[in-house]
Design a protein around this motif. Structure first.
Motif, PDB file in Angstrom:
ATOM      1  N   ALA A  48      51.227  41.177  37.121  1.00  9.92           N
ATOM      2  CA  ALA A  48      51.619  42.131  36.185  1.00  9.92           C
ATOM      3  C   ALA A  48      52.881  42.087  35.641  1.00  9.92           C
ATOM      4  O   ALA A  48      53.289  42.140  34.327  1.00  9.92           O
ATOM      5  N   ARG A  49      54.084  42.183  36.637  1.00  3.92           N
ATOM      6  CA  ARG A  49      55.562  42.383  36.337  1.00  3.92           C
ATOM      7  C   ARG A  49      55.842  40.788  35.448  1.00  3.92           C
ATOM      8  O   ARG A  49      56.538  40.871  34.443  1.00  3.92           O
ATOM      9  N   GLU A  74      54.116  32.655  46.056  1.00  4.47           N
ATOM     10  CA  GLU A  74      54.420  31.312  46.334  1.00  4.47           C
ATOM     11  C   GLU A  74      55.075  30.526  44.941  1.00  4.47           C
ATOM     12  O   GLU A  74      54.905  31.093  44.033  1.00  4.47           O
ATOM     13  N   ASP A  75      55.724  29.425  45.334  1.00  2.00           N
ATOM     14  CA  ASP A  75      56.409  28.751  44.094  1.00  2.00           C
ATOM     15  C   ASP A  75      54.946  28.207  43.225  1.00  2.00           C
ATOM     16  O   ASP A  75      54.029  28.166  43.944  1.00  2.00           O
ATOM     17  N   GLY A  76      55.207  28.163  42.157  1.00  2.00           N
ATOM     18  CA  GLY A  76      53.973  28.071  41.073  1.00  2.00           C
ATOM     19  C   GLY A  76      53.350  29.424  40.559  1.00  2.00           C
ATOM     20  O   GLY A  76      52.529  29.039  39.865  1.00  2.00           O
ATOM     21  N   PHE A  77      53.609  30.496  41.215  1.00  2.00           N
ATOM     22  CA  PHE A  77      52.973  31.643  40.792  1.00  2.00           C
ATOM     23  C   PHE A  77      53.020  31.960  39.435  1.00  2.00           C
ATOM     24  O   PHE A  77      52.320  32.380  38.592  1.00  2.00           O
ATOM     25  N   LEU A  78      54.499  31.626  38.740  1.00  2.00           N
ATOM     26  CA  LEU A  78      54.847  31.952  37.431  1.00  2.00           C
ATOM     27  C   LEU A  78      53.692  31.111  36.511  1.00  2.00           C
ATOM     28  O   LEU A  78      53.411  31.768  35.686  1.00  2.00           O
ATOM     29  N   ASP A  79      53.743  29.929  36.779  1.00  5.06           N
ATOM     30  CA  ASP A  79      52.825  29.057  36.055  1.00  5.06           C
ATOM     31  C   ASP A  79      51.255  29.485  36.150  1.00  5.06           C
ATOM     32  O   ASP A  79      50.505  29.625  35.226  1.00  5.06           O
ATOM     33  N   ALA A  80      50.724  30.282  37.336  1.00  2.00           N
ATOM     34  CA  ALA A  80      49.500  30.693  37.441  1.00  2.00           C
ATOM     35  C   ALA A  80      49.457  32.067  36.487  1.00  2.00           C
ATOM     36  O   ALA A  80      48.262  32.045  36.124  1.00  2.00           O
ATOM     37  N   VAL A  81      50.412  32.592  36.373  1.00  7.58           N
ATOM     38  CA  VAL A  81      50.543  33.861  35.541  1.00  7.58           C
ATOM     39  C   VAL A  81      50.220  33.391  34.047  1.00  7.58           C
ATOM     40  O   VAL A  81      49.553  34.145  33.391  1.00  7.58           O
ATOM     41  N   THR A  82      51.060  32.583  33.659  1.00 12.52           N
ATOM     42  CA  THR A  82      50.732  32.112  32.375  1.00 12.52           C
ATOM     43  C   THR A  82      49.419  31.554  32.017  1.00 12.52           C
ATOM     44  O   THR A  82      48.837  31.806  31.162  1.00 12.52           O
ATOM     45  N   THR A  94      44.125  40.162  41.019  1.00 15.17           N
ATOM     46  CA  THR A  94      45.408  39.743  40.459  1.00 15.17           C
ATOM     47  C   THR A  94      45.303  39.147  39.027  1.00 15.17           C
ATOM     48  O   THR A  94      45.970  39.496  38.363  1.00 15.17           O
ATOM     49  N   ARG A  95      44.022  38.633  38.831  1.00 16.24           N
ATOM     50  CA  ARG A  95      43.645  38.154  37.466  1.00 16.24           C
ATOM     51  C   ARG A  95      43.562  39.458  36.495  1.00 16.24           C
ATOM     52  O   ARG A  95      44.329  39.448  35.583  1.00 16.24           O
ATOM     53  N   LEU A  96      42.940  40.542  36.850  1.00 15.20           N
ATOM     54  CA  LEU A  96      42.952  41.983  36.268  1.00 15.20           C
ATOM     55  C   LEU A  96      44.349  42.396  36.035  1.00 15.20           C
ATOM     56  O   LEU A  96      44.489  42.741  34.710  1.00 15.20           O
ATOM     57  N   ALA A  97      45.078  42.291  36.858  1.00 15.12           N
ATOM     58  CA  ALA A  97      46.545  42.880  36.804  1.00 15.12           C
ATOM     59  C   ALA A  97      47.238  41.937  35.683  1.00 15.12           C
ATOM     60  O   ALA A  97      48.067  42.713  34.816  1.00 15.12           O
ATOM     61  N   ALA A  98      46.962  40.825  35.478  1.00 19.11           N
ATOM     62  CA  ALA A  98      47.953  39.873  34.429  1.00 19.11           C
ATOM     63  C   ALA A  98      47.114  40.311  33.212  1.00 19.11           C
ATOM     64  O   ALA A  98      47.957  40.401  32.181  1.00 19.11           O
ATOM     65  N   GLU A  99      45.920  40.466  33.142  1.00 19.57           N
ATOM     66  CA  GLU A  99      45.112  40.607  31.949  1.00 19.57           C
ATOM     67  C   GLU A  99      45.717  42.213  31.271  1.00 19.57           C
ATOM     68  O   GLU A  99      45.847  42.419  30.078  1.00 19.57           O
ATOM     69  N   TYR A 100      45.686  43.106  32.185  1.00 20.21           N
ATOM     70  CA  TYR A 100      45.914  44.484  32.033  1.00 20.21           C
ATOM     71  C   TYR A 100      47.423  44.449  31.408  1.00 20.21           C
ATOM     72  O   TYR A 100      47.581  45.234  30.232  1.00 20.21           O
TER      73      TYR A 100
END
Length: 160
Positions: A48-49, A74-82, A94-100
């Motif tokens: 989310a952050r 982990e490294d690459g987490f920012l890309d996964a957030v994208t 985790t997916r719902l946190a990013a979506e929210y």
């Protein structure tokens, strides 16, 4: 920077602590409380952050990684957030946190019953409130720092 900082002053401490001390100090304390008192797991917290950091374009927030008990994502987490919609690295929370975070920032009127049904399957009411307050903090303060041009010199304050 889009505001004048007196020579020799730390820009963050000056803006957040001296310019408007009645507001800035309270804002800094709220920001610190989000990190100090969270009950959310590190991965959903960071998803989310970082999604808010991406939307705000805050350079410091994009580079920062929250650490808990010596652990960071982990490294690459920012890309996964994208790629939160399709990444295989995220569980449903985790997916719902990013979506929210994304929808909170860009389409809060579009948070419909279907979305809330998914949220309440995976998050308690208290966790939803906590995540909402955290997202609100990151959206407001990351955007403030970016808009004022402070994000290149930002550090998470210990005290202001």
């Amino acid at each position: 920077m889009n505001i004048d900082i007196p020579e020799g002053k730390d820009p963050i401490a000056y803006v957040w602590g001296e310019m408007v001390p009645g507001i800035g100090t309270a804002a800094a304390n709220f920001s610190l409380a989000v990190y100090a008192n969270t009950t959310l797991g590190l991965r959903e917290f960071e998803a989310a952050r970082l999604r808010i950091a991406q939307l705000n374009g805050c350079m410091f927030c994009l580079d920062w990684r929250t650490e808990r008990d010596g652990e960071k994502v982990e490294d690459g987490f920012l890309d996964a957030v994208t790629d939160w919609r399709t990444t295989e690295s995220f569980d449903e929370r985790t997916r719902l946190a990013a979506e929210y975070a994304e929808r909170y920032a860009t389409d809060h009127h579009g948070l419909d019953e279907e979305f809330w049904g998914r949220m309440t399957q995976h998050y308690s009411q208290a966790e939803i409130v906590e995540l909402s307050m955290s997202i609100g903090s990151w959206l407001a303060f990351g955007r403030l720092n970016r808009v004022l041009g402070l994000d290149a010199m930002c550090v998470l304050p210990n005290k202001i």
